[in-house]
Design an enzyme around this catalytic site. Sequence first.
Site, mmCIF file in Angstrom:
data_model
loop_
_atom_site.group_PDB
_atom_site.id
_atom_site.type_symbol
_atom_site.label_atom_id
_atom_site.label_comp_id
_atom_site.label_asym_id
_atom_site.label_seq_id
_atom_site.Cartn_x
_atom_site.Cartn_y
_atom_site.Cartn_z
ATOM 1 N N GLU A 126 -42.799 19.089 24.146
ATOM 2 C CA GLU A 126 -42.062 19.912 23.633
ATOM 3 C C GLU A 126 -42.549 20.960 22.522
ATOM 4 O OE1 GLU A 126 -38.953 17.940 21.579
ATOM 5 O OE2 GLU A 126 -38.199 16.754 23.641
ATOM 6 N N GLU A 169 -37.675 12.924 29.068
ATOM 7 C CA GLU A 169 -36.889 12.252 28.092
ATOM 8 C C GLU A 169 -35.496 12.420 28.266
ATOM 9 O OE1 GLU A 169 -37.816 13.206 23.924
ATOM 10 O OE2 GLU A 169 -40.125 12.868 24.580
#
Length: 459
Positions: free
Chosen positions: A171, A359
């Site tokens: 991320e 995720e």
Amino acid sequence: MTDPKTLAERFPGDFLFGVATAAFQIEGASKADGRKPSIWDAFSNMPGRVFGRHNGDVACDHYNRLDDDLDLIAALGVSAYRFSIAWPRVIPEGIGPVNEKGLDFYDRLVDGLKARGIRAFATLYHWDLPLALAGDGGWTARSTAYAFQRYAKTAIARLGDRLDAVATFNEPWCSVWLSHLYGIHAPGERNMDAALHALHVTNLAHGLGVAAIRAERPSLPVGLVLNAHQIYPGSETAADRAAADRAFDFHNGAFFGPAFGGAYPESFMQALGDRMPAIEPGDMETISQTLDWWGLNYYTPMRVAADPAEGAEFPATVPAPPVVDVRTDIGWEVHPPALGDLIRRLNADYTLPDCYITENGACYNMDVEGGAVDDQPRLDYIADHLDVTADLIAEGYPMRGYFAWSLMDNFEWAEGYRMRFGIVHVDYETQVRTVKKSGHWYRQLASRFPKGNHTYDAA
Ligand code: GCO
């Protein structure tokens, strides 16, 4: 659809079901065996940054409970575990001496996974930059990209022979925008110039990392994990639709463009290009090396409207309200169709390799009652998003696996320990782990898939 057997039948036999964590969120032992502070240690020790001044000193004490936690992962019936390697354990000052004891921990982790027939998906950077590098400007300094390159090479030289996949970054949207523009994550900067420097240095570090990994281990599948945003306009007006396009370029294009197309988005460069650091010859080629896979972290959609303020900075948007007000305990809108819309849009815009959902999960803070945790809303959330994932597979998208975030409750960054994402509950006083209702359900689902005999099938 919540019957695990019926849901399992919608996935191919080699689909990977896994669980995910990150080093700083679970390990604790922040001063053990030569580890030095990361920017998250400094940030969380500074009053006013993290809820309750919680920090990562103990966390889930995973560093000291490794074997028990590996048994826990095995008991969940999953075929893969996604974890991150802490740079400040491996090269505690970012550059300089390598800390063998830090590497030893990940050796034991990886060996423990192999012994249990569980695939190892490692992430090299999940936000714990060695604090010493902040002295040079942290992610705003080009030198940090070269420090990362060396760290990547060091970690893969030691562990790469037993990894099944590696990601350079987790991320970068968070470690760039959330950390340098919005000030919510370490180092807590709030300025566009710093953020633009962090953006290019991070992208460059990813590319240098890919090359370093491949030089060490050409056969190891390399990827990048992005929290792409599904962006919906707040209304169908031309102004809001244009706002959504700008937001797409800013929140997704600034990462996907360089990595998968070798260029920053045009609108983005027009608005902000003169404030970017120098893009040196060869940078964009380095950043855009072909990847073996990419990871999507998805939780919630983003809804935006045009910012009415005169002269608002690009992307010049303001949040628009959700259409239906269903939220998890952290306040994030629940809207599973956005996962499908996002994968379809990204594959239309970019040439993407195999995808793992690295995720997905939900924050619900139910506690243990009578030895059990009834987190039905989390179970429903995961089931609904898996249902969308199965639809995507049926449409032909190369979705290869799903990692539930998270294995267990942990340090939820600026929210500290008050926000719980685990499918296993952690009592932070006693460190007792209790598998939640969602965890038992996930075990029934994951256990239907063969362990240890999945072959990686590079596209
Ligand atoms: C992430 C994260 C996790 C968070 C999760 C919930 O955002 O990569 O990997 O660290 O805990 O997303 O916010």
